[in-house]
Structures are given as C-alpha cells and as structure tokens.
Scaffold this motif. Structure first.
Motif, PDB file in Angstrom:
ATOM      1  N   GLY A 298       0.825  -1.213   0.000  1.00 54.16           N
ATOM      2  CA  GLY A 298       0.000   0.000   0.000  1.00 54.16           C
ATOM      3  C   GLY A 298       0.854   1.256   0.000  1.00 54.16           C
ATOM      4  O   GLY A 298       0.541   2.233  -0.711  1.00 54.16           O
ATOM      5  N   MET A 299       1.912   1.249   0.783  1.00 50.30           N
ATOM      6  CA  MET A 299       2.811   2.409   0.816  1.00 50.30           C
ATOM      7  C   MET A 299       3.462   2.630  -0.549  1.00 50.30           C
ATOM      8  O   MET A 299       3.593   3.773  -1.009  1.00 50.30           O
ATOM      9  CB  MET A 299       3.899   2.196   1.882  1.00 50.30           C
ATOM     10  N   ILE A 300       3.885   1.548  -1.194  1.00 49.03           N
ATOM     11  CA  ILE A 300       4.546   1.670  -2.500  1.00 49.03           C
ATOM     12  C   ILE A 300       3.564   2.205  -3.535  1.00 49.03           C
ATOM     13  O   ILE A 300       3.920   3.050  -4.376  1.00 49.03           O
ATOM     14  CB  ILE A 300       5.116   0.314  -2.949  1.00 49.03           C
ATOM     15  N   THR A 301       2.315   1.770  -3.478  1.00 51.64           N
ATOM     16  CA  THR A 301       1.315   2.225  -4.445  1.00 51.64           C
ATOM     17  C   THR A 301       1.104   3.731  -4.354  1.00 51.64           C
ATOM     18  O   THR A 301       0.916   4.417  -5.377  1.00 51.64           O
ATOM     19  CB  THR A 301      -0.021   1.486  -4.205  1.00 51.64           C
ATOM     20  N   GLU A 302       1.165   4.280  -3.136  1.00 49.29           N
ATOM     21  CA  GLU A 302       0.923   5.711  -2.928  1.00 49.29           C
ATOM     22  C   GLU A 302       1.986   6.592  -3.579  1.00 49.29           C
ATOM     23  O   GLU A 302       1.710   7.740  -3.938  1.00 49.29           O
ATOM     24  CB  GLU A 302       0.851   6.023  -1.431  1.00 49.29           C
ATOM     25  N   VAL A 303       3.203   6.088  -3.706  1.00 51.91           N
ATOM     26  CA  VAL A 303       4.290   6.928  -4.249  1.00 51.91           C
ATOM     27  C   VAL A 303       4.722   6.484  -5.648  1.00 51.91           C
ATOM     28  O   VAL A 303       5.677   7.042  -6.205  1.00 51.91           O
ATOM     29  CB  VAL A 303       5.519   6.909  -3.304  1.00 51.91           C
TER      30      VAL A 303
END
Length: 577
Positions: A568-573
């Motif tokens: 999820g964190m990777i998708t945001e950036v």
C-alpha cells in the motif's frame, strides 16, 4: 626404546636437526627424549643422513647429543566412533581429559588416547560372511548422536577382500575385532572400529568427484543471496580485528544446512577460543533442539600453544572432515584463522633458511594453501551416496590489508570471498560483509536478474553517497537521492540481520526468495516525491515496517498483513507517468 634412533646435532627454537643411520621418510613421527619425557616431532626435510624435525612442544631442556626415537609411522589421526562432541588439540589429544589429568597447566610430552577405549558401542552388522568388499565399504553401523556412524573397511586397504567373519549385533569397544577379511593372496586381516590415516594425505576412497553446484544455505541473507557458498565449495572471510569474523563463523556453524561442523582454531587468541568453547555447548541446535556440540568437533590450538602445532591442527581437522564425508554426510569445516597458520609456516621456513617470498612468507605458501582448500569437495561414494566437505577459512590481514600474501594466495583458490569491512562494523552493520568488494562463483538461492538489480542499486547508491560527501545533499538531484535511499533500504532491511531475534537471525531459502523478490520490485519501482524530506520520511517508515516484517514468521497471520501495508505504501508513491 625404538630400534630406529637418531641423535640431535642442532637446535633452533622448535626446529631440531637429527643425524640418523637407518631409513626414515618425510612426515614420519619421532620423539625427542628429554630425561623421562618424549617430545613429539615430525620430519619435514631430509638431506643425506641428517633430517630437520619440527617439535610440537617447547624444546627447553633439549641439548646436542640427545636421542630421537623414530616411530616408523606418519603423522596420523585416529578415526572411529566418539569423535563428535570432542575438543582436541592439534595432535588430537582430548583437552578436557588432558586438563583433568594435568590441571590448569598442560604438561609437555603428555599424549592421551583420542578415543575412549572402554566405552561400548551398539554395533549392527551390515555386511555378511562371503561378501566382497573394498576400502570404505560399510561393515556395520553404531549410533553416534543423531547419525549412524559407519564402521568401514579401513581406508588404507587396497584391493578386494572377502568377509570371513563378522561380529553379531551387540555392544563392543572400539578395539574389539568386529570383522576378519581375507585379501586376494589369502591373508586374513582383522578390523576394529578404529583406524588411522596420515593427515597430510587426502582421503580419496570414492568412485567419483563431482562439481559443487548445490547452494549451501547458511541462513545468512547476504551470503546466500549475494555471495553464495556451494555445498562442497570453498570460501574465505578476511577482515580486520574486531570486524566480526568469529561471530559470523558461529552463526554459520549453527544455522548452515550441514550434518557435521568442525571448528579448527588454528592459532587464534586464547580469549576468543575460550569464548567459543564456553558458548558452543550452550547453543541450541535448531535442527534437533539439543546442544549444538552433539554434531560439532573442535580442534583447538591457540596462539599461545607451540607454533608448529598450528599446521597439525589444520590437517587434523580436514582429515576428520573427510572421514565423515565417507559416511555420506555433509561436513562444514571452519578454520580460524589461516593467517596464524601461515605465520607458523613462515617461522619454520625461516629456521630452515629457505629463500623467502613476499613479506618473508615461504615461496611455496600459495601451493600449501591451495592443497588445503582442494581437500574440500563433493564426492559420490561406491554405494551411490553423496558426501561433501565445505571449507571456510578466516584470514586476519594486518590493518585489514587484503593485498597481503595470505589473503591473495587464498583468493586464488576459493570460490567465494566474504570481505569484512571495518567501516561497516564501526557503523554496526552486521554481518559486516562489504557488498561492493565481495564476490562468489557459485549459484545463488535467488534469480540472477534479481541479484544483478540489487548489486547495481548498491553500486549506484554508493557512488551517489560519495558524491554527496563532496557536494552535499543540496547539490544532489531528487532522482539521485531516491536511488541512494533505495540502496540504503536494501542494506538496512536485507543485508543486515538481527542476531538477537529468533526469526530474523536465520532466514531459510524459501523466505529469502520470497522477500528478496519483493524488495527488488520496490527498487525497480519508479517513485515520485515532492521533495527530499518527503522521500527520506517515506523510506524511514518503509524501512521500519520491513524490519518488523522480518521478525514475523511466514506462517503467521501478521506476515501477510504487514506485506499488504508495504504494498500500500509503495502504491501511494508510484510514478505511473
């Protein structure tokens, strides 16, 4: 007294010159007689009717004219059940028994039987009367720890033999005759559970020598993923003092997927050896839940012991390793430190007045080191089983200089190089294996493409880090800064391991493949940030979350939930442009 004797004609430290009349051979054992004490020595050079012998004890009290008794036997070790759990010196004296008999200060000229002659072993016959056997074939088994110790046709026997007699199943001592074999000439030879083998001669009783290709999983991520070791391969771990060589060896010996571990402390400082002797019995074997010592053997020869015995300890260890390999077992031999062994060679070479090589080491240093590491390997035995000896040696170059002769001679013959870095150890990045300097010729447990991506990221990140030391962070573009942060991410969450956490301390091959693949995907992902501070905060949070992920078992519910948070964190950036 021996019928073959000589007379001392010169003494130079632990080296004596002896005049002899009857035939002797190189590597034969002799005893220098001082009153009632006999000091063990080995013939290392013969010229005419005189020979040079290195004495494995303190030579104080020896004088010109003293007698030397030649044994007629090569420098050898006893091989049989009871070797495991033992702590020997370089001459295979059991040190606990020696300490019990002599007290705190070991007496010179005191030699004890390596194996307990009174202990009875439960023998189960495998061969039958009338069977045709050869050297190395199994006659029967006795239980030794968690393994079946093969009682073999003595390895020195040549030709085919017929089993004339064999003991029924029962309990016997190691010196009980358990079989009688008739050779091709009709002579009958008696076989016991114990045999001897000269330490300087490799054991080559097998049908085929194979190429090491299967990775040896040590559960140290840096090693298994980036700089792997093959089962039956060779590797070296050079590094400055205090960089973590001994600790890395202990972690490897505990978690490596091998059957037997042999530690050869060939000249390390006494304090480090004592630490090893105290800690190993306390370590729990992850495979059995019992003491790690039950499948471990230690050859102990500290820097305070006679210098000549360092060489003997190395060869004693590798001979015992080859013996267990003949049982179809996988053996890991760790030598610590081969630099002290090389220093002993240099000292003896100087006393022999040989022409010195670089830094006064003997000119033949490279060939001696090569002959030791070449005794590792994978072999196929006559019964079809596979055995291996994996050899890893630490090197202690002065000042951490990898250009010195011992390190360079070792690098020419080993298949993997795990160079320890003072800079990384000072930064508390353990294991302190330098990812940009180390290398391996063996296959990894992960895909080559993933390894190439990670290595490139580490190289690029290092270059940017060096540039930032000159121009500062403000002089670096945000794209370069993200590349640097990705390299630090790999280092922090994968190359470093928490030895105090039960899960993170040892990572099996399946988990390494799974986790490394996902970390590489993160490295390959194009990311977009507003500024460098935002990028720094993101990678700090991502690093901490991934470290938490490393401490959760794969079969626990939290493993998947943390992985989902990371994705999820990777998708945001992610930059989809």
């Amino acid at each position: 007294m021996s019928t073959n004797t000589g007379q001392i004609i010169g003494i130079n430290g632990n080296l004596i010159s002896v005049r002899f009349d009857q035939a002797i051979v190189k590597n034969e054992v002799g005893y220098a007689v001082v009153g009632d004490t006999k000091l063990k020595a080995e013939i290392i050079r013969i010229r005419g009717n005189s020979a040079e012998m290195q004495v494995f004890e303190d030579t104080t009290g020896l004088s010109i004219g003293d007698a030397v008794e030649f044994s007629g036997e090569m420098l050898s070790v006893q091989l049989g059940p009871g070797l495991l759990t033992q702590i020997y010196d370089g001459l295979q004296n059991p040190l606990p028994a020696l300490a019990a008999e002599c007290g705190f200060f070991l007496q010179r000229g005191k030699y004890l039987a390596p194996l307990d002659p009174d202990k009875k072993w439960s023998f189960t016959a495998v061969a039958k009367v009338g069977d045709t056997v050869q050297a190395g074939d199994t006659l029967g088994n006795v239980p030794e720890g968690i393994y079946d110790h093969r009682i073999m046709v003595p390895l020195r026997f040549r030709g085919e033999f017929t089993v004339e007699e064999i003991k029924a199943n029962g309990d016997y001592t190691i010196h009980t005759v358990i079989a009688k074999l008739k050779d091709e000439r009709g002579d009958v030879r008696e076989v016991t559970m114990v045999q001897t083998w000269p330490v300087k001669r490799p054991i080559n009783v097998y049908s085929e020598r194979l190429r090491p290709t299967e990775p040896l999983v040590t559960k140290v991520r840096t090693v298994d993923t980036l700089f792997p070791v093959a089962r039956g391969g060779t590797f070296c771990v050079p590094g400055p003092f205090g960089a973590g060589k001994t600790v890395l060896q202990q972690i490897t010996s505990r978690h490596a997927e091998v059957d037997i571990v042999i530690i050869a402390a060939c000249g390390e400082r006494a304090g480090e050896v004592v630490e090893t002797l105290r800690e190993f019995p306390e370590l729990t074997d992850p495979r059995t839940g019992k003491s790690l010592m039950e499948r471990t053997l230690i050859i102990c020869n500290t820097s305070s012991m006679p210098v000549a015995a360092r060489e003997a300890s190395v060869y004693t260890a590798v001979t015992i390793a080859e013996y267990y390999r003949q049982m179809g077992l996988n053996v890991l031999l760790l030598a610590d430190s081969t630099s002290r062994w090389a220093q002993a060679l240099r000292e003896v070479s100087g006393r022999l007045e040989e022409i010195p090589g670089e830094e006064a080491f003997p000119a033949y240093l490279e060939s001696v080191i090569a002959s030791f590491y070449e005794r590792g390997g994978v072999v196929k035995l006559r019964d079809g089983s596979i055995g291996s000896v994996t050899i890893g040696g630490t090197v202690s170059p002065a000042g951490g200089n990898f250009e010195e002769p011992v390190t360079q001679s070792t690098l020419k013959v080993v298949g993997a190089f795990h160079g320890l870095s003072r800079e990384r150890s000072d930064a508390r990045r353990y294991p302190a294996i330098a990812p940009l300097d180390s290398w391996s010729k063996y296959p990894s447990v992960v895909s080559d493409d993933d390894v190439s991506t990670a290595r490139k990221a580490l190289r690029d990140g290092n270059e940017i880090n060096q540039m930032m030391k000159v121009v500062g962070e403000e002089g670096t573009s945000i794209d370069d800064f993200v590349v640097y942060l990705k390299s630090e991410y790999i280092d922090n969450v994968y190359l470093q391991q928490d030895a105090f956490n039960e899960v993170d301390a040892a990572t099996n091959a399946e988990r390494q493949q799974y986790v490394f693949n996902r970390i590489v995907k993160i490295v390959r992902t194009a990311m977009s940030f507003d500024d460098k501070e935002a990028a720094r905060r993101f990678f700090q949070s991502l690093t901490q979350l991934t470290k938490d992920w490393n401490r959760v078992r794969m079969d626990e519910e939290g493993f998947k939930s943390i992985e989902a948070k990371i994705e999820g964190m990777i998708t945001e950036v992610t930059d989809y442009a």
